[in-house]
Design an enzyme around this catalytic site. Structure first.
Site, PDB file in Angstrom:
ATOM      1  CG  ASN A 103      62.576  37.295  89.790  1.00 17.43           C
ATOM      2  OD1 ASN A 103      64.261  37.800  90.707  1.00 17.43           O
ATOM      3  ND2 ASN A 103      62.486  37.516  88.910  1.00 17.43           N
TER       4      ASN A 103
ATOM      5  CB  THR B 170      64.901  32.071  84.836  1.00 16.78           C
ATOM      6  OG1 THR B 170      64.561  33.150  83.897  1.00 16.78           O
ATOM      7  CG2 THR B 170      66.419  32.778  85.532  1.00 16.78           C
TER       8      THR B 170
ATOM      9  CG  ASP C 288      62.917  35.421  82.026  1.00 18.62           C
ATOM     10  OD1 ASP C 288      62.869  35.656  80.648  1.00 18.62           O
ATOM     11  OD2 ASP C 288      61.484  34.868  83.010  1.00 18.62           O
TER      12      ASP C 288
ATOM     13  CG  MET D  81      59.724  33.659  75.437  1.00 18.59           C
ATOM     14  SD  MET D  81      60.264  32.604  76.421  1.00 18.59           S
ATOM     15  CE  MET D  81      58.670  31.789  75.680  1.00 18.59           C
TER      16      MET D  81
ATOM     17  CD  GLN E  29      62.465  32.958  72.547  1.00 16.06           C
ATOM     18  OE1 GLN E  29      62.808  34.293  72.969  1.00 16.06           O
ATOM     19  NE2 GLN E  29      60.902  33.562  71.804  1.00 16.06           N
TER      20      GLN E  29
END
Lengths: 309, 309
Positions: A16, A44, A46, A91, A203
């Site tokens: 982002n 990412t 995420d 995470m 990870q």
């Protein structure tokens, strides 16, 4: 600086914040009349960028957790007497995409992890303890995947609110990780021995678990970004568009950075089960192709009991 | 029970406790005149059994840390501004064998981890902070491998003694892991941002990091144990004997369980450097062959600076 060096192409890979940087550069160049082609490249673990189906990086962390979740399950199966409850801390400060990926480890009914908790669903201590107790009574062991960013109903991180003493006698804040906090809780309320695994940055960097689908897509979005910039596009991000059909196929498109920068895509509610303590089939269908080919096979011994004498 | 089922062979794989079980079974059978062949099979990631050169399981955990240590280093190289200090917390309640294996990640001068701490060398807070500060000033980032069983001069676990408040206002003991404690210490004394990776049980189960040398030896010691039992041996453990010469070769022998059961082999002092904060060449020579073939290769970008205008 870009003017000084006559830089005309600005490509940035990230999440982002990076997409916001790409957008700001685009706007600044436009408003100052400088010809610059600013293109965002999604990347990412995420997986929380909007518009794109998923982000390069996510498939590999998903594979990491599919493998590690299963490893943790086999380990717990083998020696659950001394290690009864195992917590996998993943995470994810705001979203549960990474945590949900541990759900890929479940290939049969009681496979690990038996419970999965994400930040999009407020953490409820009573429900959690009930869940753990139920699995423990059934199997005698429990593997739980939790997100580092778990929050309670009031939006407080579980890491902070779970502590009895947030500040010690010297005035220092004592912030344990969520794994630590939940281990304490399980010991105190259920009297069960638990420990947590928190592979942290490992990870996102474990190249031995990289997904080949992810590697290929990461390469393609970069290539696509160069093409877009050379074609004079700016203020856009490369997107991955999943194609309809049973077989996994993608195409590459573009998204407007104003719809992406500084925004966030949460894990959809339908990617979790009704109880909010495990992933749904819809999530498995979404994530499995991203994690690449089948997981490495394991040998499991058949336990053949001798007839009683 | 063994008499009832006419069991004549007792083979048990494990570490110190399992070898003690093998020994007790041997003694009990002898003293009660029951013909039983009890043979121990070494198998422990801790690598702390005596008489044998090393234990199956260790080569794979060593490979896990060689790979993960390097992963952590690459990650820290890439984004050390937000994540300056990284602590890798390894297993090992009493010995530093596993922690030392992270030292295998160093293939060039400043590779991660830059610092390695084991329980055989008492932890000194001042020396530790000095070490971290020195590496930080040189590189701007620090990766540290620490053993979960680190102890201070008085033999106390660092996890316990490092806490300001061991007991909270409700009388509950607050025991953070050593990674947590050291992160607090670094933040407080050096003002540096740090985080820890603690893969916990994942390190002993990551089949994707299994060493092929280790797999083969694990199979061979099992086979050897069956041979010994069938040949009428009892009260012994299979051992791995490293053969002299530049090339790594082993032979399988036997050790008397009375010299193994309930005893422990610490990491020899000469396997650490003089300062006690990293491994020595002698350790690398010992451990490298056990971790199997070369580590998977990584691409590193050449950073080519543009001439100043």
């Amino acid at each position: 600086m870009l003017k000084k060096y006559e830089v005309r192409y600005f490509l940035i890979a990230g999440g982002n914040d990076s997409m916001d940087t790409a957008l700001q550069m685009h706007k600044l160049a436009r408003s100052s009349g400088y010809e610059l082609f600013s293109v965002g490249v999604p990347k990412t673990v995420d997986n929380d960028l909007r518009v794109t189906d998923h982000c390069p990086g996510y498939g590999s962390v998903a594979r990491y957790w599919a493998i590690s979740g299963r490893d943790a399950g086999r380990d717990t199966d083998a020696i659950y007497h001394p290690d009864t409850v195992k917590i996998l801390e993943t995470m994810g400060r705001d979203t549960g995409w990474i945590t949900a990926a541990a759900g890929l480890a479940c290939e049969a009914g009681d496979d690990a992890p038996q419970l999965v908790y994400v930040p999009e669903i407020p953490f409820d201590q009573e429900q959690f303890l009930g869940d753990v107790d139920r699995v423990y009574r059934k199997l005698g062991r429990v593997v739980i995947a939790v997100c580092e960013g778990l929050k309670d109903k009031s939006g407080e991180f579980v890491t902070a609110s779970g502590r009895k003493t947030d500040t010690d006698s010297f005035g220092h804040k004592q912030l344990g990780g969520v794994g630590d906090v939940l281990c304490d809780l399980i010991a105190e309320k259920l009297g069960l021995k638990s420990r947590f695994d928190k592979p942290g940055t490992i990870q996102r960097m474990a190249m031995v678990c990289a997904s080949e689908v992810d590697r290929e897509e990461a390469y393609q979005v970069g290539k696509q970004a160069v093409r877009l910039a050379l074609a004079g596009r700016s203020g856009v991000m490369v997107t991955i568009e999943r194609q309809p059909g049973a077989e996994y196929r993608v195409a590459y498109g573009t998204g407007d950075l104003t719809e992406i920068a500084n925004l966030r895509k949460d894990l959809p509610r339908e990617f979790m089960n009704a109880a909010g303590n495990h992933v749904s089939q819809a999530f498995l269908d979404y994530a499995r192709p991203l994690a690449g080919g089948p997981l490495p096979p394991y040998v499991r011994l058949k336990k053949v009991a001798v007839p009683k004498r």
